[in-house]
Design a protein around this motif. Structure first.
Motif, short mmCIF file in Angstrom:
data_model
loop_
_atom_site.label_atom_id
_atom_site.label_comp_id
_atom_site.label_asym_id
_atom_site.label_seq_id
_atom_site.Cartn_x
_atom_site.Cartn_y
_atom_site.Cartn_z
N GLY A 48 38.12 36.04 41.61
CA GLY A 48 39.48 36.49 41.36
C GLY A 48 39.54 37.34 40.11
O GLY A 48 40.22 38.37 40.05
N ARG A 49 38.80 36.93 39.06
CA ARG A 49 38.85 37.66 37.78
C ARG A 49 38.32 39.09 37.93
O ARG A 49 38.82 40.02 37.29
N THR A 50 37.31 39.30 38.80
CA THR A 50 36.83 40.66 39.04
C THR A 50 37.94 41.47 39.70
O THR A 50 38.14 42.65 39.39
N VAL A 75 40.10 32.46 32.63
CA VAL A 75 39.42 33.64 33.16
C VAL A 75 40.38 34.84 33.25
O VAL A 75 39.94 35.99 33.29
N VAL A 76 41.69 34.56 33.25
CA VAL A 76 42.67 35.65 33.36
C VAL A 76 42.63 36.56 32.11
O VAL A 76 42.41 37.76 32.24
N PRO A 77 42.83 36.01 30.89
CA PRO A 77 42.71 36.90 29.72
C PRO A 77 41.30 37.47 29.55
O PRO A 77 41.16 38.59 29.04
N ALA A 147 46.70 32.50 42.41
CA ALA A 147 45.46 31.75 42.59
C ALA A 147 45.71 30.27 42.85
O ALA A 147 44.93 29.61 43.53
N HIS A 148 46.81 29.75 42.30
CA HIS A 148 47.15 28.35 42.55
C HIS A 148 48.19 28.18 43.65
O HIS A 148 48.37 27.08 44.15
N SER A 149 48.92 29.23 43.92
CA SER A 149 50.13 29.02 44.73
C SER A 149 50.00 29.56 46.14
O SER A 149 50.68 29.12 47.03
N GLY A 169 42.42 33.40 43.88
CA GLY A 169 41.08 32.87 43.64
C GLY A 169 40.67 32.07 44.86
O GLY A 169 41.51 31.45 45.52
N LEU A 170 39.39 32.11 45.19
CA LEU A 170 38.93 31.45 46.41
C LEU A 170 37.74 30.54 46.18
O LEU A 170 36.97 30.27 47.10
N ASN A 171 37.56 30.07 44.93
CA ASN A 171 36.45 29.14 44.72
C ASN A 171 36.80 27.77 45.31
O ASN A 171 37.90 27.57 45.82
#
Ligand SMILES: *Cc1c(COP(=O)(O)O)cnc(C)c1O
Length: 395
Positions: A48-50, A75-77, A147-149, A169-171
């Motif tokens: 997701g961060r990439t 990882v966002v900042p 990523a959470h929602s 995010g998909l981890n």
């Protein structure tokens, strides 16, 4: 042992992972994901961060201030900094864990490049307040961090559609998973084309080594979440022996994983495609667990229940305890009774030394959440919630 999270990886995902390779599997996953999110386009990334890093570049944002929550995944900042911009942190509101949007408005300057609105723990960001901000500052784009929602809804409006683009995010700790991986979705064709072009220019193709690693990781994960084995896994985790897998940040460092510029593998895309088809069932499970907790923890004096919000997707069910000491006691008592409780997110980003080590007084609500939030498992629906309630009754 009841694990704090359990990816819904079953036989179908295993079979998918082991199926013959094809280059278009990533595209097939993107298409399926964009349909699920009711967006025109989706672009897959290794993390997701990439995705966020390349999104900021695709939007042409550089040397700007990016407004983001003090209480979110670190990882966002990190990605904001890697994109050549600077994060500006904003404290939470005291209702639903999300960023205080009034404070976000006050943090806007002439150097603001974008606002990252996060729907944390599955709680939809308040779109009424966000619309207010947008009306006052129409030139500042809003990025939805979902990523959470995933598809959480605010009074019926899916949050992912309320911005220039949305990040996922998909981890394995996320609502749906492609082992690792991330997605950016958008309805804007120009942005989509730019994102795809940049991704293909900046990222290396996934090589055989990476595919093999992802596959091995999946084959390890699958049995690791069975009850008996999980006891051992939990021990190893507590001894720090699994840090390479589970510890995703270092207080003192702003960094990225070594393979953050290698494309998502087709192995991951096939697992993600399969997992996407389970979405409705996964969300229903989480909501059912949350409903059970809401109605059965009501008498528990030692915890404060989270808000009940229509449209929340409950990536986590987060109760608040008194203080960090109390939380450690909960975690220990949980383990003694065969249940692994979680403590996510256990930091306020501006307090981390990599981000200046500000005193907790500066972001008081983020500080409080970071010390007192405790997660109950939600992956197994009502049955699991019932077991958990039984086990924690005496704590
Ligand atoms: C997981 C997560 C991301 C993306 O994480 P990656 O590990 O880079 O895929 C982004 N924002 C939030 C709030 C997250 O929890």
């Amino acid at each position: 042992m009841i694990p704090r999270l359990k990816p819904s990886i079953g036989k179908n995902e295993l079979i998918a992972a082991l199926s013959p390779s094809s280059r278009n599997h990533v595209e097939r996953f993107e298409l399926e994901f964009s349909r699920l999110m009711k967006q025109k386009y989706a672009v897959a990334f290794p993390y997701g961060r990439t995705g966020l890093l390349i999104l900021l570049k695709a939007m042409g944002i550089k040397d700007k201030e990016i407004i983001c929550p003090a209480y979110t995944c670190v990882v966002v900042p990190h990605a904001v900094i890697y994109s050549g911009n600077r994060p500006v942190f904003v404290d939470c509101n005291s209702k639903d864990f999300n960023m205080n949007l009034e404070l976000a408005g006050k943090a806007i300057t002439k150097n603001t490049g974008a606002i990252i609105a996060t729907s944390l723990f599955g709680y939809p960001v308040n779109l009424d307040q966000l619309d207010n901000l947008r009306r006052r500052y129409p030139h500042i784009p809003i990025i939805q961090d979902c990523a959470h929602s995933f598809a959480a809804e605010w009074h019926g409006s899916p949050v992912q559609k309320e911005g220039i683009a949305a990040l996922f995010g998909l981890n394995i700790s996320k609502i749906i998973t492609s082992i690792y991986g991330g997605m950016v979705t958008t309805d804007d064709e120009q942005l989509f084309l730019k994102l795809k072009q940049l991704r293909n220019n900046m990222l290396e193709p996934a090589n055989w080594g990476k595919k093999f690693k992802r596959l091995t990781y999946l084959l390890f994960l699958y049995p690791a979440f069975s009850r008996l084995i999980y006891i051992t896994v939990n021990h190893l985790e507590r001894m720090g022996l699994l840090n390479a897998f589970v510890k995703y940040y270092d207080d003192n460092k702003i960094d990225m994983p070594i393979d953050y510029l290698e494309q998502m593998t087709d192995v991951e895309a096939r697992v993600g495609y399969r997992n996407t088809k389970r979405y409705q069932q996964i969300i229903e499970n989480r909501r059912a667990a949350a409903r059970y907790y809401f109605s059965h923890l009501i008498d528990k004096k030692s915890v404060r229940l989270p808000p009940k919000v229509q449209g929340a997707t409950y990536s986590h069910f987060v109760v608040l305890v008194n203080d960090s000491h109390d939380r450690s006691r909960w975690l220990q008592e949980g383990l003694r009774r065969g249940i692994q409780l979680g403590q996510l997110i256990e930091y306020s980003i501006p307090e981390m030394s990599a981000y200046g080590g500000h005193a907790s007084k500066k972001f008081p609500i983020a500080a409080k959440y970071s010390q007192t939030s405790l997660n109950l498992p939600v992956w197994g629906g009502e049955n699991l919630a019932e077991k958990v309630c039984e086990k924690i009754r005496g704590i």
